[in-house]
Design a protein around this motif. Structure first.
Motif, PDB file in Angstrom:
ATOM      1  N   CYS A  28       3.287 -12.346  -1.274  1.00 48.99           N
ATOM      2  CA  CYS A  28       2.814 -11.127  -0.594  1.00 48.99           C
ATOM      3  C   CYS A  28       2.497 -11.419   0.871  1.00 48.99           C
ATOM      4  O   CYS A  28       2.786 -10.592   1.743  1.00 48.99           O
TER       5      CYS A  28
ATOM      6  N   GLU B 164       4.295  -9.661   4.098  1.00 49.99           N
ATOM      7  CA  GLU B 164       3.545  -9.047   5.198  1.00 49.99           C
ATOM      8  C   GLU B 164       3.995  -9.604   6.545  1.00 49.99           C
ATOM      9  O   GLU B 164       4.162  -8.854   7.508  1.00 49.99           O
TER      10      GLU B 164
ATOM     11  N   ALA C  50       6.054  -5.961  -4.691  1.00 46.48           N
ATOM     12  CA  ALA C  50       6.219  -7.386  -4.414  1.00 46.48           C
ATOM     13  C   ALA C  50       6.521  -8.165  -5.692  1.00 46.48           C
ATOM     14  O   ALA C  50       7.337  -9.088  -5.676  1.00 46.48           O
TER      15      ALA C  50
END
Length: 102
Positions: free
Chosen positions: A17, A21, A47
């Protein structure tokens, strides 16, 4: 199906994750060709779906036709997702093991 138990998958998901990002931040730096929300909606939305896809791909090495059938994608999209998620998976493993990029 991925070679990981649930606990290991969840731990890897956290690092994955973070990499997603970072990729999203990098992509916001580029000028957009379409307005936000334009284009086809992704099949792998979450995700965990993306992580499962890439781990499954590298565990079993299905053809893109087979991966497309299993994940309800066209074979070209399966290829696209593999190319997009492979570097994130590598960075995720490097981050988990404390390795730096060379």
């Amino acid at each position: 199906m991925t070679g990981l138990n649930r606990k290991a998958f969840d731990e890897l998901l956290q690092a994955f994750c973070v990499q997603l990002e970072l990729e999203a931040i990098a992509n916001t730096q580029k000028p957009r060709l379409r307005s936000l929300g334009g284009g086809r909606k992704a099949r792998l939305l979450q995700a965990k779906d993306k992580l499962f896809f890439i781990l499954f791909y590298f565990k079993c090495y299905p053809t893109f036709d087979m991966a497309g059938v299993l994940f309800d994608l066209h074979r070209s999209r399966a290829h696209h997702w593999m190319l997009r998620l492979q570097p994130l998976r590598l960075e995720c493993f490097r981050a988990e093991n404390g390795l730096t990029r060379t």
